[in-house]
Write a protein that holds these residues in place. Sequence first.
Motif, mmCIF file in Angstrom:
data_model
loop_
_atom_site.group_PDB
_atom_site.id
_atom_site.type_symbol
_atom_site.label_atom_id
_atom_site.label_comp_id
_atom_site.label_asym_id
_atom_site.label_seq_id
_atom_site.Cartn_x
_atom_site.Cartn_y
_atom_site.Cartn_z
ATOM 1 N N ASN A 1 0.793 -1.223 0.000
ATOM 2 C CA ASN A 1 0.000 0.000 0.000
ATOM 3 C C ASN A 1 0.828 1.278 0.000
ATOM 4 O OD1 ASN A 1 -2.548 -1.090 -0.191
ATOM 5 N ND2 ASN A 1 -2.778 -1.339 2.020
ATOM 6 N N ASP A 2 2.157 1.128 -0.035
ATOM 7 C CA ASP A 2 3.040 2.287 -0.210
ATOM 8 C C ASP A 2 3.835 2.200 -1.503
ATOM 9 O OD1 ASP A 2 2.478 3.628 2.299
ATOM 10 O OD2 ASP A 2 3.563 1.992 3.271
ATOM 11 N N SER A 3 3.710 1.088 -2.212
ATOM 12 C CA SER A 3 4.467 0.882 -3.441
ATOM 13 C C SER A 3 4.005 1.840 -4.531
ATOM 14 C CB SER A 3 4.300 -0.561 -3.925
ATOM 15 O OG SER A 3 5.039 -0.792 -5.094
ATOM 16 N N GLY A 4 4.978 2.432 -5.252
ATOM 17 C CA GLY A 4 4.663 3.333 -6.351
ATOM 18 C C GLY A 4 4.472 4.777 -5.944
ATOM 19 N N ARG A 5 4.559 5.071 -4.660
ATOM 20 C CA ARG A 5 4.388 6.448 -4.201
ATOM 21 C C ARG A 5 5.735 7.157 -4.146
ATOM 22 N NH1 ARG A 5 -0.031 6.932 0.516
ATOM 23 N NH2 ARG A 5 -0.231 8.927 -0.563
ATOM 24 N N ARG A 6 5.699 8.466 -4.310
ATOM 25 C CA ARG A 6 6.919 9.262 -4.158
ATOM 26 C C ARG A 6 7.404 9.154 -2.711
ATOM 27 N NH1 ARG A 6 8.092 14.085 -7.612
ATOM 28 N NH2 ARG A 6 8.991 14.875 -5.667
ATOM 29 N N LEU A 7 8.714 9.020 -2.564
ATOM 30 C CA LEU A 7 9.283 8.835 -1.238
ATOM 31 C C LEU A 7 9.097 10.067 -0.362
ATOM 32 C CD1 LEU A 7 10.751 6.943 0.641
ATOM 33 C CD2 LEU A 7 12.916 7.676 -0.359
ATOM 34 N N ASP A 8 9.153 11.262 -0.961
ATOM 35 C CA ASP A 8 8.977 12.463 -0.139
ATOM 36 C C ASP A 8 7.577 12.530 0.466
ATOM 37 O OD1 ASP A 8 7.782 12.959 -2.591
ATOM 38 O OD2 ASP A 8 8.807 14.868 -2.941
ATOM 39 N N ARG A 9 6.581 12.006 -0.258
ATOM 40 C CA ARG A 9 5.227 11.996 0.290
ATOM 41 C C ARG A 9 5.109 11.009 1.453
ATOM 42 N NH1 ARG A 9 1.477 14.823 -2.472
ATOM 43 N NH2 ARG A 9 2.046 15.604 -4.530
ATOM 44 N N ILE A 10 5.804 9.905 1.344
ATOM 45 C CA ILE A 10 5.785 8.936 2.439
ATOM 46 C C ILE A 10 6.453 9.532 3.678
ATOM 47 C CG2 ILE A 10 6.754 6.730 3.215
ATOM 48 C CD1 ILE A 10 6.196 5.624 0.452
ATOM 49 N N LEU A 11 7.575 10.243 3.476
ATOM 50 C CA LEU A 11 8.240 10.852 4.628
ATOM 51 C C LEU A 11 7.370 11.913 5.288
ATOM 52 C CD1 LEU A 11 10.876 9.316 3.899
ATOM 53 C CD2 LEU A 11 12.074 11.402 4.612
ATOM 54 N N ARG A 12 6.574 12.614 4.500
ATOM 55 C CA ARG A 12 5.700 13.631 5.091
ATOM 56 C C ARG A 12 4.668 12.999 6.006
ATOM 57 N NH1 ARG A 12 4.047 17.579 0.170
ATOM 58 N NH2 ARG A 12 2.833 18.580 1.835
ATOM 59 N N ALA A 13 4.307 11.742 5.735
ATOM 60 C CA ALA A 13 3.375 11.025 6.612
ATOM 61 C C ALA A 13 4.093 10.437 7.816
ATOM 62 C CB ALA A 13 2.670 9.924 5.828
ATOM 63 N N VAL A 14 5.266 9.834 7.585
ATOM 64 C CA VAL A 14 6.019 9.195 8.663
ATOM 65 C C VAL A 14 6.571 10.240 9.632
ATOM 66 C CG1 VAL A 14 8.068 7.814 9.190
ATOM 67 C CG2 VAL A 14 6.604 7.186 7.274
ATOM 68 N N CYS A 15 7.042 11.346 9.090
ATOM 69 C CA CYS A 15 7.658 12.419 9.899
ATOM 70 C C CYS A 15 6.726 13.619 9.938
ATOM 71 C CB CYS A 15 9.014 12.795 9.334
ATOM 72 S SG CYS A 15 10.158 11.410 9.135
ATOM 73 N N ALA A 16 5.523 13.412 10.418
ATOM 74 C CA ALA A 16 4.501 14.458 10.363
ATOM 75 C C ALA A 16 4.890 15.697 11.161
ATOM 76 C CB ALA A 16 3.177 13.900 10.878
ATOM 77 N N ASP A 17 5.736 15.538 12.187
ATOM 78 C CA ASP A 17 6.122 16.673 13.025
ATOM 79 C C ASP A 17 7.339 17.417 12.497
ATOM 80 O OD1 ASP A 17 4.068 16.056 14.781
ATOM 81 O OD2 ASP A 17 5.330 14.737 15.994
#
Length: 333
Positions: A13-29
């Motif tokens: 469910n994270d495959s194919g997404r831009r990595l910067d967008r994933i980091l914005r979710a993981v590192c929300a603060d």
Amino acid sequence: MPYITRNYTIGPNDSGRRLDRILRAVCADVPLSAIYRMFRDGDVRVAGKKIDGSYRTKAGDSLEIRLPDTGISDKPPSRPSAAGTDAASAFSRMILLETADIAVVNKPRGMLTHGDGGVDEAAKAYFSDRADLSLAFVPAPLHRLDRNTSGALAVSASLRGAVAFSAALRAGAVRKTYLALLGGDMASEETWIDELERDTNVGISVVGTSGKRAEAWAEPLLRSGGYTLASITLGTGRTHQIRAQAAAHGYALAGDAKYGGRALKSGYVLHCASLSLPPMTEDDEARVVFAPLPSRAIGVLEAIFGDDFRERIPAGTAIRIGEIDRKSTDRLD
């Protein structure tokens, strides 16, 4: 400053997404500027290699993030609260279809698609275990029904389902057919092709000479006492489209005061009665999902067209209203 390293494995469910967008979710603060500085400084790596934020992830990728160990934590595991459990149960009662990638629910009148107490919150609660396996994916409604419109609503259960449904919607491969109680006597089928403009000052859509193209096909099913029960199939999906076009063509929904509809104490009846879906994946099949009418709407229509109105609906229409949905309760405005 001391640093810590977080390690993650990219799932489906994270495959194919831009990595910067994933980091914005993981590192929300973490501020966005700091996230991009982490990429520049090599604090974000995939398989041990420095990577750019535009990188498209693949399932199985090993993600390493180097972070200051002050005030930053992993995405916490969700623990269902009593409210979350109630929301999950409410979502379960609404389900008409559920696959690995998509769910279709029968949204009650009065429930928001997005917002406090909305379908989006219920979906998050219902799919909480699945969401915990993802770094950034959140199950959510894939289109919108107005608060006081009931009926079939598609919700993503996976990233693959969200991407496939959105692509099908853009291609015009998803067909939505509504049941609407109109004011006026519609004698025959009509095609409505208009330009819809949005008046944000008063929160309505209006037919004008510019704007977005809106297409709909209306078929009268029953007529009585200045009312028409119509089947309306959309060719486009614009905000308030049916309400605005019906009013512009002389058939404002009965009870829809915002669009000049005749008075109806119970409020307007607009129900997404069927949702036609193409195959979402290679191993999927085309489906038509029918949403039973809520008991409130049945009562309104029986009062106008008679207790036997369901038996008098012409055969061959895209509407099935032989069942009454008693699982979900309409909410008050």
